[in-house]
Scaffold this motif. Sequence first.
Motif, short mmCIF file in Angstrom:
data_model
loop_
_atom_site.label_atom_id
_atom_site.label_comp_id
_atom_site.label_asym_id
_atom_site.label_seq_id
_atom_site.Cartn_x
_atom_site.Cartn_y
_atom_site.Cartn_z
N ARG A 193 0.82 -1.22 0.00
CA ARG A 193 0.00 0.00 0.00
C ARG A 193 0.86 1.26 0.00
NH1 ARG A 193 -5.70 -0.68 3.16
NH2 ARG A 193 -6.49 -2.21 1.70
N ARG A 194 1.94 1.19 0.77
CA ARG A 194 2.83 2.36 0.82
C ARG A 194 3.47 2.59 -0.54
NH1 ARG A 194 5.79 3.03 6.65
NH2 ARG A 194 4.25 4.54 7.35
N GLN A 195 3.86 1.51 -1.15
CA GLN A 195 4.53 1.60 -2.44
C GLN A 195 3.60 2.21 -3.48
OE1 GLN A 195 7.65 0.45 -2.54
NE2 GLN A 195 8.07 0.81 -4.70
N LEU A 196 2.35 1.78 -3.44
CA LEU A 196 1.40 2.21 -4.46
C LEU A 196 0.60 3.45 -4.04
CD1 LEU A 196 0.05 -1.28 -5.59
CD2 LEU A 196 1.85 0.10 -6.64
N GLY A 197 0.82 3.88 -2.79
CA GLY A 197 0.06 5.03 -2.30
C GLY A 197 -1.43 4.74 -2.19
N GLU A 198 -1.76 3.51 -1.84
CA GLU A 198 -3.17 3.10 -1.77
C GLU A 198 -3.63 3.00 -0.32
OE1 GLU A 198 -3.27 -0.76 -3.39
OE2 GLU A 198 -3.46 -0.11 -5.47
N GLY A 199 -4.91 3.18 -0.10
CA GLY A 199 -5.58 2.83 1.15
C GLY A 199 -4.90 3.35 2.40
N SER A 200 -5.18 2.68 3.50
CA SER A 200 -4.66 3.14 4.79
C SER A 200 -3.73 2.09 5.38
CB SER A 200 -5.84 3.38 5.74
OG SER A 200 -5.37 3.45 7.05
N PRO A 201 -2.41 2.30 5.25
CA PRO A 201 -1.47 1.30 5.80
C PRO A 201 -1.62 1.13 7.31
CG PRO A 201 -0.33 2.89 4.38
CD PRO A 201 -1.72 3.39 4.57
N ALA A 202 -1.88 2.25 8.02
CA ALA A 202 -1.95 2.15 9.48
C ALA A 202 -3.05 1.20 9.92
CB ALA A 202 -2.16 3.54 10.08
N ALA A 203 -4.18 1.22 9.21
CA ALA A 203 -5.30 0.35 9.58
C ALA A 203 -4.91 -1.12 9.39
CB ALA A 203 -6.52 0.68 8.72
N VAL A 204 -4.16 -1.39 8.32
CA VAL A 204 -3.74 -2.77 8.07
C VAL A 204 -2.75 -3.23 9.12
CG1 VAL A 204 -2.61 -4.31 6.43
CG2 VAL A 204 -4.10 -2.51 5.59
N ALA A 205 -1.80 -2.33 9.45
CA ALA A 205 -0.82 -2.68 10.48
C ALA A 205 -1.54 -3.02 11.77
CB ALA A 205 0.16 -1.53 10.69
N SER A 206 -2.53 -2.22 12.10
CA SER A 206 -3.24 -2.46 13.35
C SER A 206 -4.05 -3.76 13.30
CB SER A 206 -4.06 -1.22 13.67
OG SER A 206 -5.33 -1.50 13.97
N GLU A 207 -4.56 -4.13 12.12
CA GLU A 207 -5.22 -5.45 11.96
C GLU A 207 -4.25 -6.57 12.31
OE1 GLU A 207 -8.03 -6.93 10.55
OE2 GLU A 207 -9.14 -5.32 9.57
N GLY A 208 -2.98 -6.32 12.01
CA GLY A 208 -1.97 -7.33 12.34
C GLY A 208 -1.44 -7.19 13.75
#
Length: 483
Positions: A417-432
Amino acid sequence: MSIRAQLMMVMALDKCLGCHTCSITCKQAWTNRDGAEYMWFNNVETKPGTGYPRRWEDQERWRGGWMLDGKGRLALRAGGRVKKLTTIFGNPDMPLIDDYYEPWTYDYANLIDAPAGPGTPVVTPRSRLTGKPMDLTWGPNWEDDLAGTLAPDDPALSGVEDEVLLRYEQVFMFYVPRICNHCVNPSCVASCPSGAMYKREEDGIVLVDQDKCRGWRFCVSGCPYKKVYFNHLSGKAEKCIFCYPVTENGRPTVCSETCVGRIRAVGVVLYDLDTVAAAAQTTRASDLVEAQRELLLDPHDACVAAAAERDGVPHEWIAAARRSPVLALAKELRVALPLHPEYRTLPMVWYVPPLSPVLDTLTAAGYDTEDPDEVFPTVGDLRVPLRYVANMLAAGDPAPVQESLRRLLAMRIVKRRRQLGEGSPAAVASEGGMGLDDVERLYRLLALSPYDERYVIPKARREHAGAGQAHHGDDTLGGRGRG
Ligand code: SF4
Ligand code: SF4
């Protein structure tokens, strides 16, 4: 509190290529000599598979490691002193050469010396033990890459064999490199009637004092990982020495240094000797991983650091523990797990479980592996690989494996996501279960793996070794032990 420092290794299984470079370089360094032909201090096993020696994980058969007695106390699975005395000349739990393999070489001279004739000269295999020609029927990597033609003999498949056997060939295969785990509660040491096996005070490396060894071989049967070997020529036990002549100089072990996949991290952890017994005696199998994680102390904690200094741990070692890649992977980021924690030896080689097979399964099932909404809920449903890996790395409890895989998945999705500038990386990190800083740290350690971050090894300071249980000498391999 009684603090000890320990060298520890973590291997990231996803990254292992199965190239066996580690095994070969280790052999060249330590076991390339008479009497040691069949020994592989480092070997790499394909899983599912039976391993080396065959079915080493079957403790009903080999009776290695510890178990809890009727009162919840630790007891050697093979029995105590009386049992040892009765079996000292005929130990039924001892693996034989056929359980490892009969080592061989080839009759290379025939290529040059064969008389002129119509056929092309060939090399024939000859036993390294008898010198006689032999048929090759088994070897230490016999089932390399087969991923399970011999799977019914894999003890870790117990309970899931029907599910797995139906579909494992499409589902998963991975490599597990193995060395001695330099356990904190080593059953090999407890099994030795001569006091020859010992754990070094200064770095926790487990060694065999060659002068004291009387060749009773109870260490061989007592180790549940089958990582002590008997040299039939010298009549002594031998084992992985964690390349101490190298690590004492602040460099990684030979298997680590030469690892093509950069799968290994080596560093320092601190633990409290007074809590070892409690961790090893943890009653419920599902609590074992957490108990073994808890054993590893936080070196940033001022009380821990002060106690360590008081107990003679050198300042450089405490500083190294604060930068430890293995502490990060095992405890802080919670992705590495101990191999067979149910053996209760408290192993100090841990593994990051393989994610690739899980992702392959998801892709085959039509999931978008980059979409967290699709992927995270399915991790728990991947019963087959999860349970299989749980049998190896979490005493059968899928929860710690699931947690680790979620974190590895989160790292991949966040980076994408960071690479492509998509969505919310923080939300995904927190899912993990992580923050973005954790993800970056995990990424550096597992993906980038800079040399001086994956190996943080202080030089040994022997003058600080305690006068207690550990340091009985430094001669560990007949004629080869000193660096
Ligand atoms: S893995 Fe190593 S330290 Fe642990 S019991 Fe076996 S030989 Fe001993
Ligand atoms: S050298 Fe590294 S990548 Fe190759 S088999 Fe050994 S552990 Fe795996």
